[in-house]
Design a protein around this motif. Structure first.
Motif, PDB file in Angstrom:
ATOM      1  N   ASP A   1       7.970  -6.757  10.633  1.00  0.00           N
ATOM      2  CA  ASP A   1       6.610  -7.024  10.899  1.00  0.00           C
ATOM      3  C   ASP A   1       5.709  -5.699  11.099  1.00  0.00           C
ATOM      4  OD1 ASP A   1       7.077  -9.724  10.642  1.00  0.00           O
ATOM      5  OD2 ASP A   1       7.338  -9.823  12.977  1.00  0.00           O
ATOM      6  N   LEU A   2       6.140  -4.401  11.044  1.00  0.00           N
ATOM      7  CA  LEU A   2       5.414  -3.397  11.169  1.00  0.00           C
ATOM      8  C   LEU A   2       4.355  -3.387   9.948  1.00  0.00           C
ATOM      9  CD1 LEU A   2       5.764  -0.807  13.118  1.00  0.00           C
ATOM     10  CD2 LEU A   2       6.756   0.267  11.058  1.00  0.00           C
ATOM     11  N   ALA A   3       3.010  -3.219  10.549  1.00  0.00           N
ATOM     12  CA  ALA A   3       1.743  -3.113   9.789  1.00  0.00           C
ATOM     13  C   ALA A   3       1.174  -1.779   9.470  1.00  0.00           C
ATOM     14  CB  ALA A   3       0.903  -4.097  10.254  1.00  0.00           C
ATOM     15  N   MET A   4       2.028  -0.710   9.869  1.00  0.00           N
ATOM     16  CA  MET A   4       1.647   0.430   9.722  1.00  0.00           C
ATOM     17  C   MET A   4       2.747   1.349   8.601  1.00  0.00           C
ATOM     18  SD  MET A   4      -0.115   2.220  12.657  1.00  0.00           S
ATOM     19  CE  MET A   4       1.412   2.258  13.768  1.00  0.00           C
ATOM     20  N   ARG A   5       2.266   2.210   7.704  1.00  0.00           N
ATOM     21  CA  ARG A   5       3.302   2.762   6.894  1.00  0.00           C
ATOM     22  C   ARG A   5       2.956   4.131   6.561  1.00  0.00           C
ATOM     23  NH1 ARG A   5       6.487  -1.744   4.679  1.00  0.00           N
ATOM     24  NH2 ARG A   5       6.299  -3.259   6.075  1.00  0.00           N
ATOM     25  N   ILE A   6       4.139   5.122   6.408  1.00  0.00           N
ATOM     26  CA  ILE A   6       3.767   6.521   6.154  1.00  0.00           C
ATOM     27  C   ILE A   6       4.120   6.784   4.642  1.00  0.00           C
ATOM     28  CG2 ILE A   6       4.607   8.789   6.615  1.00  0.00           C
ATOM     29  CD1 ILE A   6       3.015   7.476   8.812  1.00  0.00           C
ATOM     30  N   VAL A   7       3.130   7.640   4.028  1.00  0.00           N
ATOM     31  CA  VAL A   7       3.311   8.228   2.948  1.00  0.00           C
ATOM     32  C   VAL A   7       3.524   9.767   3.001  1.00  0.00           C
ATOM     33  CG1 VAL A   7       2.689   8.496   0.446  1.00  0.00           C
ATOM     34  CG2 VAL A   7       2.312   6.108   1.521  1.00  0.00           C
ATOM     35  N   PRO A   8       4.522  10.483   2.632  1.00  0.00           N
ATOM     36  CA  PRO A   8       4.415  11.935   3.001  1.00  0.00           C
ATOM     37  C   PRO A   8       3.393  12.620   1.946  1.00  0.00           C
ATOM     38  CG  PRO A   8       6.758  11.087   2.920  1.00  0.00           C
ATOM     39  CD  PRO A   8       5.897   9.869   2.570  1.00  0.00           C
TER      40      PRO A   8
ATOM     41  N   GLY B   1       0.799  -1.430   0.017  1.00  0.00           N
ATOM     42  CA  GLY B   1       0.006   0.033   0.075  1.00  0.00           C
ATOM     43  C   GLY B   1       0.856   1.225  -0.025  1.00  0.00           C
ATOM     44  N   GLN B   2       1.976   1.164   0.727  1.00  0.00           N
ATOM     45  CA  GLN B   2       2.739   2.479   0.762  1.00  0.00           C
ATOM     46  C   GLN B   2       3.473   2.698  -0.676  1.00  0.00           C
ATOM     47  OE1 GLN B   2       6.581   1.900   2.593  1.00  0.00           O
ATOM     48  NE2 GLN B   2       6.387   3.874   3.740  1.00  0.00           N
ATOM     49  N   ARG B   3       3.603   1.472  -1.274  1.00  0.00           N
ATOM     50  CA  ARG B   3       4.547   1.763  -2.409  1.00  0.00           C
ATOM     51  C   ARG B   3       3.615   2.364  -3.362  1.00  0.00           C
ATOM     52  NH1 ARG B   3       4.613  -0.722  -7.489  1.00  0.00           N
ATOM     53  NH2 ARG B   3       3.605  -2.585  -6.848  1.00  0.00           N
ATOM     54  N   VAL B   4       2.237   1.935  -3.622  1.00  0.00           N
ATOM     55  CA  VAL B   4       1.306   2.167  -4.806  1.00  0.00           C
ATOM     56  C   VAL B   4       0.940   3.498  -4.610  1.00  0.00           C
ATOM     57  CG1 VAL B   4       0.708  -0.166  -5.510  1.00  0.00           C
ATOM     58  CG2 VAL B   4      -0.616   0.878  -3.683  1.00  0.00           C
TER      59      VAL B   4
END
Length: 395
Positions: A321-328, A299-302
């Motif tokens: 294992d982190l299941a949250m990612r950030i997109v600036p 999801g972060q990548r797309v």
């Protein structure tokens, strides 16, 4: 699995939840989502209460709470004798802050990743004591060694009476080397509270090995417990100093009973939480962690590609294992908390997508979560529609 490959769904997992199928719920990190089986187990407890309230509260409730606490503590690697069930990490923070002695020359040290409500609690406590709150800046993307060095340099022996550090920061989805940071603080006899709100159910953890004076994690985020379930673990030397925020009938028994016994509190979330862990284990916790981290990375990548964010500028997870990612977000968007909240609501209203938007360091950050009920196509659709929405929103 790389971020370029979305994971295969876990069979049947999506059917375990009662989420609105018309909404893409990409924000499990904020309030979690309770499986249907856990909801039903909680309702059975509520039915039991209403069939005879006096019997429920007066006969065996304490033993049931103790049994639950031991079950959760074992899952987290904590000592159940110096742990207590609490509603959430924010309540635990107030409990810890009132238990630490503060005088006018003292300070509480936070980082700029601290959760807003915890920071507010620290400021209120310090204001009442005449003490101060100080914040150390920790850049996203820093190495563990750099993070430890920055925190160590910010400590003021003799003045810093408490360090509060996140294990996983809510706004930035940054993981911190809490074991090493706690050790650095203890070199100067400075107590440490670890805010691990997002850890239970997302990451493997052994609380005892971290060595923090206080550690608290929510089980209603990633461990499928009903909301209002968290475990606070304290070092043995702090046990006698822990005073409940509300005095009730078990006050004389001390911690943890005095903290857990709160009269007509709704205890059903706590007592149902082992059912949440059972659900997690039934799905296969290793499979769940692998699925969620891979899907969050996808999801972060797309979404990052759709917003023209270079791969190098996408914050990397500090734990696999982190299941949250950030997109600036694009510069100038959601730079303050009110602006972030307004944009989050606009996305929900216009795209039927629930996500998290936070303002941090003068930049808007989109936080994407992934859970077993999510599918790659939800992130694909979001990525397709978000750029135009943001373009129109800025006009």
């Amino acid at each position: 699995m790389s971020a370029g490959e979305p994971p295969a769904p876990i069979p049947g997992a999506r059917l375990l939840f009662s989420l609105d199928p018309g909404v893409s719920y990409l924000n499990h990190g904020s309030f979690g989502a309770v499986p249907i089986g856990v909801q039903r187990a909680q309702q059975r407890l509520r039915d039991e209460i209403e069939s005879n309230p006096l019997r429920f509260f007066a006969q065996g409730l304490s033993d049931r709470i103790i049994h639950t606490r031991r079950h959760l503590a074992a899952f987290l690697g904590a000592d159940p004798e110096v742990s207590a069930l609490v509603p959430n990490t924010t309540a635990a923070a107030s409990l810890v802050l009132q238990s630490v002695k503060l005088e006018p020359a003292d300070e509480v040290l936070l980082t700029d990743h601290a959760y807003g409500a915890v920071a507010m609690a620290a400021r209120r406590r310090c204001r009442r004591a005449g003490a101060t709150v100080r914040t150390v800046a920790l850049p996203m993307g820093a190495t563990d060694a750099e993070l430890v060095s920055r925190v160590r340099s910010a400590l003021r022996p003799g003045r810093t009476k408490l360090l509060i550090i996140d294990q996983i920061a809510s706004a930035t989805a940054t993981t911190f080397p809490v074991r090493e940071i706690a050790a650095a603080a203890h070199e100067h006899e400075i107590p440490v509270m670890v805010d691990a709100a997002h850890v239970p159910g997302m990451l493997l953890v052994d609380v005892a090995s971290i060595g923090a004076d206080f550690w608290v994690g929510n089980l209603h985020k990633w461990a499928f417990a009903p909301r209002g379930t968290a475990l606070l673990s304290v070092a043995p030397e702090w046990r006698r100093k822990m005073e409940p925020l509300v005095v009730s009938w078990d006050q004389e028994q001390g911690f943890p009973h005095a903290v857990e016994s709160q009269g007509t509190l709704d205890y059903t979330p706590w007592l149902t939480s082992p059912t949440g862990l059972f659900t997690l284990r039934t799905l296969g916790w290793e499979e769940v962690r692998a699925h969620n981290s891979a899907l969050a990375g996808y999801g972060q990548r797309v979404v990052g590609e759709a917003l023209n964010v270079p791969v190098a500028e996408l914050p990397r997870p500090g734990d696999p294992d982190l299941a949250m990612r950030i997109v600036p977000l694009p510069a100038g968007l959601a730079t303050t908390p009110p602006e972030a909240q307004a944009l989050r609501q606009h996305i929900a209203d216009k795209l039927a997508v629930e996500t998290a938007v936070n303002a941090w360091g003068g930049r808007g950050l989109l936080r994407l979560s992934a859970q077993v009920y999510n599918r790659p196509e939800e992130y694909d659709r979001f990525a397709e529609r978000l750029p135009q929405l943001l373009h129109d929103y800025r006009r």
